[in-house]
Structure formats: C-alpha cells, structure tokens
Design a protein around this motif. Structure first.
Motif, PDB file in Angstrom:
ATOM      1  N   ILE A 106       0.991  -1.166   0.064  1.00 29.30           N
ATOM      2  CA  ILE A 106       0.128   0.023   0.043  1.00 29.30           C
ATOM      3  C   ILE A 106       0.944   1.322  -0.079  1.00 29.30           C
ATOM      4  CG2 ILE A 106      -0.309   0.051   2.640  1.00 29.30           C
ATOM      5  CD1 ILE A 106      -3.087   0.556   0.060  1.00 29.30           C
ATOM      6  N   ASP A 107       1.853   0.858   0.477  1.00 31.60           N
ATOM      7  CA  ASP A 107       2.961   2.222   0.575  1.00 31.60           C
ATOM      8  C   ASP A 107       3.384   2.720  -0.932  1.00 31.60           C
ATOM      9  OD1 ASP A 107       4.328  -0.452   0.743  1.00 31.60           O
ATOM     10  OD2 ASP A 107       6.145   0.489   0.091  1.00 31.60           O
ATOM     11  N   LEU A 108       3.115   1.861  -1.894  1.00 31.07           N
ATOM     12  CA  LEU A 108       3.677   2.432  -3.160  1.00 31.07           C
ATOM     13  C   LEU A 108       2.561   3.328  -3.764  1.00 31.07           C
ATOM     14  CD1 LEU A 108       4.537  -1.073  -4.936  1.00 31.07           C
ATOM     15  CD2 LEU A 108       6.201   0.985  -4.006  1.00 31.07           C
ATOM     16  N   SER A 140       1.310  -2.672   4.335  1.00 32.70           N
ATOM     17  CA  SER A 140       2.715  -2.685   3.763  1.00 32.70           C
ATOM     18  C   SER A 140       3.612  -3.353   4.667  1.00 32.70           C
ATOM     19  CB  SER A 140       2.960  -1.323   3.559  1.00 32.70           C
ATOM     20  OG  SER A 140       4.531  -1.283   3.493  1.00 32.70           O
ATOM     21  N   ALA A 141       3.960  -4.622   4.119  1.00 34.34           N
ATOM     22  CA  ALA A 141       4.876  -5.595   5.104  1.00 34.34           C
ATOM     23  C   ALA A 141       6.090  -4.877   5.072  1.00 34.34           C
ATOM     24  CB  ALA A 141       4.710  -7.073   4.083  1.00 34.34           C
ATOM     25  N   GLU A 142       6.428  -4.402   4.189  1.00 34.67           N
ATOM     26  CA  GLU A 142       7.745  -3.794   4.086  1.00 34.67           C
ATOM     27  C   GLU A 142       7.923  -2.532   4.930  1.00 34.67           C
ATOM     28  OE1 GLU A 142      10.325  -4.823   1.100  1.00 34.67           O
ATOM     29  OE2 GLU A 142      10.574  -2.865   0.581  1.00 34.67           O
ATOM     30  N   LYS A 143       6.903  -1.753   5.113  1.00 37.39           N
ATOM     31  CA  LYS A 143       6.955  -0.331   5.757  1.00 37.39           C
ATOM     32  C   LYS A 143       6.270  -0.885   7.417  1.00 37.39           C
ATOM     33  CE  LYS A 143       9.157   2.030   2.925  1.00 37.39           C
ATOM     34  NZ  LYS A 143       8.884   1.954   1.522  1.00 37.39           N
ATOM     35  N   THR A 169       3.615 -15.855  -6.048  1.00 37.34           N
ATOM     36  CA  THR A 169       5.063 -15.202  -5.553  1.00 37.34           C
ATOM     37  C   THR A 169       5.056 -13.776  -5.933  1.00 37.34           C
ATOM     38  OG1 THR A 169       5.548 -15.831  -7.838  1.00 37.34           O
ATOM     39  CG2 THR A 169       6.266 -17.084  -6.130  1.00 37.34           C
ATOM     40  N   ASN A 170       5.930 -12.886  -5.076  1.00 42.61           N
ATOM     41  CA  ASN A 170       6.217 -11.676  -5.557  1.00 42.61           C
ATOM     42  C   ASN A 170       5.142 -10.615  -4.850  1.00 42.61           C
ATOM     43  OD1 ASN A 170       8.550 -11.074  -6.524  1.00 42.61           O
ATOM     44  ND2 ASN A 170       7.714 -11.700  -8.584  1.00 42.61           N
ATOM     45  N   VAL A 171       4.258 -11.170  -3.989  1.00 38.22           N
ATOM     46  CA  VAL A 171       3.266 -10.257  -3.271  1.00 38.22           C
ATOM     47  C   VAL A 171       3.696  -9.811  -2.163  1.00 38.22           C
ATOM     48  CG1 VAL A 171       0.953 -11.306  -4.404  1.00 38.22           C
ATOM     49  CG2 VAL A 171       2.152 -12.185  -2.259  1.00 38.22           C
ATOM     50  N   GLY A 172       4.814 -10.517  -1.697  1.00 34.27           N
ATOM     51  CA  GLY A 172       5.231 -10.099  -0.334  1.00 34.27           C
ATOM     52  C   GLY A 172       5.023 -10.837   0.749  1.00 34.27           C
ATOM     53  N   LYS A 173       4.823 -12.114   0.464  1.00 40.14           N
ATOM     54  CA  LYS A 173       4.159 -12.994   1.416  1.00 40.14           C
ATOM     55  C   LYS A 173       5.309 -13.264   2.404  1.00 40.14           C
ATOM     56  CE  LYS A 173       2.608 -16.978   0.073  1.00 40.14           C
ATOM     57  NZ  LYS A 173       3.540 -18.190   1.086  1.00 40.14           N
ATOM     58  N   SER A 174       6.637 -13.408   1.995  1.00 46.69           N
ATOM     59  CA  SER A 174       7.670 -13.866   2.730  1.00 46.69           C
ATOM     60  C   SER A 174       8.104 -12.484   3.815  1.00 46.69           C
ATOM     61  CB  SER A 174       9.025 -14.175   2.131  1.00 46.69           C
ATOM     62  OG  SER A 174       8.707 -15.132   0.882  1.00 46.69           O
ATOM     63  N   THR A 175       8.056 -11.440   3.207  1.00 49.42           N
ATOM     64  CA  THR A 175       8.204 -10.250   3.915  1.00 49.42           C
ATOM     65  C   THR A 175       7.267 -10.188   5.043  1.00 49.42           C
ATOM     66  OG1 THR A 175       8.892  -9.175   1.833  1.00 49.42           O
ATOM     67  CG2 THR A 175       8.738  -7.688   4.012  1.00 49.42           C
ATOM     68  N   LEU A 176       5.952 -10.519   4.814  1.00 48.12           N
ATOM     69  CA  LEU A 176       4.773 -10.375   5.681  1.00 48.12           C
ATOM     70  C   LEU A 176       5.081 -11.509   6.984  1.00 48.12           C
ATOM     71  CD1 LEU A 176       2.024  -9.389   6.822  1.00 48.12           C
ATOM     72  CD2 LEU A 176       0.848 -10.953   5.379  1.00 48.12           C
ATOM     73  N   PRO A 240       8.686  -1.114  -8.286  1.00 48.36           N
ATOM     74  CA  PRO A 240       8.638   0.215  -7.566  1.00 48.36           C
ATOM     75  C   PRO A 240       9.007  -0.128  -6.204  1.00 48.36           C
ATOM     76  CG  PRO A 240       6.445  -0.239  -8.283  1.00 48.36           C
ATOM     77  CD  PRO A 240       7.318  -1.599  -8.807  1.00 48.36           C
ATOM     78  N   LYS A 241      10.034   0.650  -5.488  1.00 48.17           N
ATOM     79  CA  LYS A 241      10.287   0.524  -4.042  1.00 48.17           C
ATOM     80  C   LYS A 241       9.785   1.422  -3.363  1.00 48.17           C
ATOM     81  CE  LYS A 241      12.736  -3.268  -3.763  1.00 48.17           C
ATOM     82  NZ  LYS A 241      12.268  -4.019  -2.852  1.00 48.17           N
ATOM     83  N   GLU A 242       9.506   2.735  -3.678  1.00 49.02           N
ATOM     84  CA  GLU A 242       8.966   3.597  -2.834  1.00 49.02           C
ATOM     85  C   GLU A 242       7.633   4.301  -3.505  1.00 49.02           C
ATOM     86  OE1 GLU A 242      12.415   5.373  -3.501  1.00 49.02           O
ATOM     87  OE2 GLU A 242      11.859   5.485  -5.570  1.00 49.02           O
TER      88      GLU A 242
HETATM   89  P1  GDP Z   1       6.867 -13.374  -1.888  1.00 50.04           P
HETATM   90  O1  GDP Z   1       7.349 -13.917  -3.025  1.00 50.04           O
HETATM   91  O2  GDP Z   1       5.440 -13.204  -2.012  1.00 50.04           O
HETATM   92  O3  GDP Z   1       7.274 -14.181  -0.755  1.00 50.04           O
HETATM   93  O4  GDP Z   1       7.583 -12.157  -1.977  1.00 50.04           O
HETATM   94  P2  GDP Z   1       8.842 -11.434  -1.246  1.00 50.04           P
HETATM   95  O5  GDP Z   1       8.483 -11.174   0.200  1.00 50.04           O
HETATM   96  O6  GDP Z   1       9.938 -12.050  -1.354  1.00 50.04           O
HETATM   97  O7  GDP Z   1       8.647  -9.916  -1.909  1.00 50.04           O
HETATM   98  C1  GDP Z   1       8.542  -9.721  -3.329  1.00 50.04           C
HETATM   99  C2  GDP Z   1       9.066  -8.185  -3.556  1.00 50.04           C
HETATM  100  O8  GDP Z   1       8.204  -7.369  -2.954  1.00 50.04           O
HETATM  101  C3  GDP Z   1      10.351  -7.872  -2.864  1.00 50.04           C
HETATM  102  O9  GDP Z   1      11.244  -7.199  -3.571  1.00 50.04           O
HETATM  103  C4  GDP Z   1      10.040  -7.147  -1.484  1.00 50.04           C
HETATM  104  O10 GDP Z   1      11.038  -6.271  -1.281  1.00 50.04           O
HETATM  105  C5  GDP Z   1       8.836  -6.510  -2.244  1.00 50.04           C
HETATM  106  N1  GDP Z   1       7.878  -6.073  -1.188  1.00 50.04           N
HETATM  107  C6  GDP Z   1       7.330  -7.112  -0.108  1.00 50.04           C
HETATM  108  N2  GDP Z   1       6.547  -6.400   0.616  1.00 50.04           N
HETATM  109  C7  GDP Z   1       6.438  -5.031   0.369  1.00 50.04           C
HETATM  110  C8  GDP Z   1       5.681  -3.622   0.655  1.00 50.04           C
HETATM  111  O11 GDP Z   1       4.875  -3.799   1.646  1.00 50.04           O
HETATM  112  N3  GDP Z   1       6.090  -2.794  -0.119  1.00 50.04           N
HETATM  113  C9  GDP Z   1       6.832  -2.521  -1.169  1.00 50.04           C
HETATM  114  N4  GDP Z   1       6.988  -1.519  -1.672  1.00 50.04           N
HETATM  115  N5  GDP Z   1       7.423  -3.534  -1.479  1.00 50.04           N
HETATM  116  C10 GDP Z   1       7.425  -4.802  -0.798  1.00 50.04           C
END
Ligand code: GDP
Length: 365
Positions: A106-108, A140-143, A169-176, A240-242
């Motif tokens: 959501i931070d994006l 926002s898992a990251e923020k 994949t890539n939805v940010g599941k591991s980060t969460l 996108p990162k930010e």
């Molecule tokens: P997974 O494949 O679902 O486990 O995804 P990852 O946790 O590996 O994240 C995939 C990419 O999305 C990585 O580059 C993370 O840095 C990015 N990411 C994960 N969560 C967020 C978030 O809340 N915000 C943003 N901007 N990027 C995120």
C-alpha cells in the motif's frame, strides 16, 4: 548427550559437507548462534523450495484439503497488481472458510489516493472475480503498516482455529511472514516446517501460543507477470520500491509512450488528453511519434529504451492489445509493471511481451 548442533528451523543436524543433504550450512556459519540451515534459509527468505506453479496439482490438492480442515485463510495480494496476484476460484475451493484479503504494498500508492476508496475498489474487484472477502486489510509488509490491524482481524475471525496464509509469488508473502513472526512471538527459534500430506509441499509453521498454528503455504508462480521476463538487475528498475510519483503526459493522437523498452503504448483516438503513468519512478518513460515508434524501438532497445538492458529483446514475441476506454476512467494494467490511468473515450494500442497480461480495470483513482 550429544552436542550436535541443530538447525533452529527444521531441527536437522547441521553439517557443512554436502550442500544437497539436510542441515547444510557453510563452514563459516557452523559456530554461530541460532543457525538455520540453507534449506530453511531459502525457504524463509526466498520461498525457493516451496514455490509451485499455478497449475500444480499439489497446490490444488492442498487447497482442496484445506476445505476439510478448520481454519481461516489470509490471502495476500499485491495492490499494485491485483489480478496478477489473484488465485482463481480460491473462495469456491476453500468452501465456507473465512477469508481475509491482505492487500500488500500500500506504500507504493500515491498518498493522495483515499484509503477507503482503495478498500472499496478491492472489494468491488474481488466481487467481480467471484469472492466476497470477510475482511479487507490494507498493509505494507515492508513499511510495517497495517500489520497490527491484520493481526487483530485474524484474532477476531479465527475463533481459536489455525490460519493459512496463501498468495502468489512476489506479493510480499515472505516479507509479511517475517513481520508476523517478529510481532506475534518475538523469537525465531520456534519456527518449524511441516509436510503437507498427499503433496510434495512444505509449510512453515508459526505457533500462535494456544496449540494452533499459522501456516505459510507455498507461493504460487504466476506466469503472466512482467517480473518473470527480466533479469534480477532489471527487476530492480521495474519493481517500484517507494511511493510512486505519477507521471502525466499530454498526448495527441498519433503519439506513443514507451515504458522502458518493454512496453509500447500508442494513442490512437480520442482527442488531446492526458495519460497518467503509475510505474516505478526509476523506469524511463519516453514519448515519440507513432510513425517513428517501431524504428526507434529497434534502434534504441537497451539504450534510450531500457530495460531490457541488452539488444536481445524478442520483437517476435510481442502481442498487440487494442483497448477502448468506454464508460468511465479506467486503468490499463501491465501485470507486474504498473498501470496508466485514462479517461473515457480513448482508444489505445499496446504492444507488450505476449506472456504479460495487459487489461483494463476500473480506475483505482
Ligand atoms: P513473496 O514471493 O510473496 O514471498 O514476496 P517477497 O516477500 O519476496 O517480496 C517480493 C518483493 O516485493 C520484494 O522485492 C520485496 O522487497 C517487495 N515487497 C514486499 N512487501 C512490500 C511492501 O509492503 N511494499 C513494497 N513497496 N514492497 C514490498
């Protein structure tokens, strides 16, 4: 008593002789504290072993089996690539289980976008795709945003049952998952993995303290995303990162926008108007005349029009999409890359790698 060192993830005896056997760690890590083996590390940080293909029978077997188990589902989706991160038929497959949609990244989205509107927009899209989620939580898992709200919602809905976390994949599941581990237990050494019966899949088990578990299921690979067609370095440019700064272009008919060298957007008809681009701030957007576009693309690929970073772009593998924005403002989505918001009355042609989904959806704005 043996003083064998064990992986704090799976419990395997640690060894540094054979990278292909259980418990492998590089020699340099053997004497450190709280060591996890290479397999658990990659499992935890990269979803590597457990990622499965969208059509994998194992994954469907797992989802089907879930419908017979007590528990609730947390479906992580990428708010930036909603359809690209959608698991078709999830609600139907898992029966009457409660489903929380955790809309990540959501931070994006630009701050100017109203969050209630985003929530309603997600509910609306979910309904169109045949799902009525019990709750939508923006995170926002990251923020570290919305994680408390998600945990509260999980607690309110699970009634002492297990929790299954699913997502492509890539939805940010591991980060969460890593954030949830930090929040809910505050220690790492209680995480284990378990095997899902009848499949080749492994789950990561996070104890919830009352004898129940949160299970991280394998991420499902979605082939129709741009992210699979670029190198890791290029990915840094397009993901996108930010917070995205929208870039607005006033276009006349017969003008073209290039998103890097990956996508070409021709503005065909609808009078002078603006195309508002929501892609990574680092991705170069180039405007040109449509008559020159093909020539420019071939000449400047990997240079002015990059990524891709080299000349090896597959021009024969492009697909043309003709899109008419009819009734209301819509977003043209390039799965995994971003979107362009266009007002009604425009006709647009897009050329993109044929594996990448390009489609219209009601605008998030
Ligand atoms: P997974 O494949 O679902 O486990 O995804 P990852 O946790 O590996 O994240 C995939 C990419 O999305 C990585 O580059 C993370 O840095 C990015 N990411 C994960 N969560 C967020 C978030 O809340 N915000 C943003 N901007 N990027 C995120």
């Amino acid at each position: 008593m043996s003083n064998e060192l064990r992986c704090i993830g799976c419990g395997a005896v640690l060894q540094s002789d054979d990278p292909n056997q259980a418990g492998y760690v590089p020699k340099s890590s053997l004497n450190k504290e709280d060591v996890i083996c290479k397999r658990c590390f990659r499992l935890k940080h990269y979803n590597e072993i457990q990622d499965v293909n969208m059509t994998s029978d194992d994954f469907l077997t797992m989802l089907n089996a879930l419908s017979d188990r007590a528990g609730i589902i947390v479906n992580v989706i990428d708010v930036f690539d909603f359809q690209g991160s959608w698991i078709n038929g999830l609600k139907r497959i898992v029966g009457n289980k409660k489903v929380i949609l955790a809309a990540n990244k959501i931070d994006l989205l630009p701050k100017l976008i109203n969050k209630n509107r985003v929530e309603n927009w997600i509910k609306h899209l979910a309904k169109e795709l045949g799902m009525k989620p019990d709750e939508v939580i923006l995170i926002s898992a990251e923020k570290n945003q919305g994680i408390d709200a998600l945990l509260e919602s999980i607690e309110a809905l699970r009634h002492g049952q297990d929790v299954y976390i699913v997502g492509t994949t890539n939805v940010g599941k591991s980060t969460l998952i890593n954030k949830l581990i930090e929040r809910s237990i505050g220690e790492k050494d209680v995480i284990t993995t378990s095997h899902f019966p009848g499949t080749t899949l492994d789950l990561i088990d996070i104890p919830l303290g009352d004898g129940t578990f949160m299970y991280d299921t394998p991420g499902i690979i979605q082939a129709h995303q741009m992210t699979h067609y670029v190198t890791d370095d290029e990915l840094k440019f397009i993901m996108p990162k930010e917070e995205i700064k929208p870039r607005n272009f006033q276009l006349n008919e017969g003008q073209t926008l290039f998103l890097g060298g990956l996508v070409r957007v021709d503005y065909i008809s609808g009078g002078r108007r603006s195309l508002n681009c929501f892609v990574s701030n680092r991705l170069n957007i180039h405007r040109t005349k449509t008559v020159n576009a093909m020539d420019l693309w071939h000449r400047q690929i990997g240079e002015l029009l990059a990524p891709p970073g080299d000349k090896g772009f597959d021009f024969n593998g492009l697909k043309r999409h003709t899109l008419s924005v009819r009734e209301q403002k819509q977003d043209i989505i390039f799965s995994g890359l971003g979107f362009i918001t266009v007002e009604e009355g425009a006709v647009i042609e897009v050329y993109a790698p044929k594996q990448v989904d390009v489609y219209l959806r009601p605008s998030i704005l």
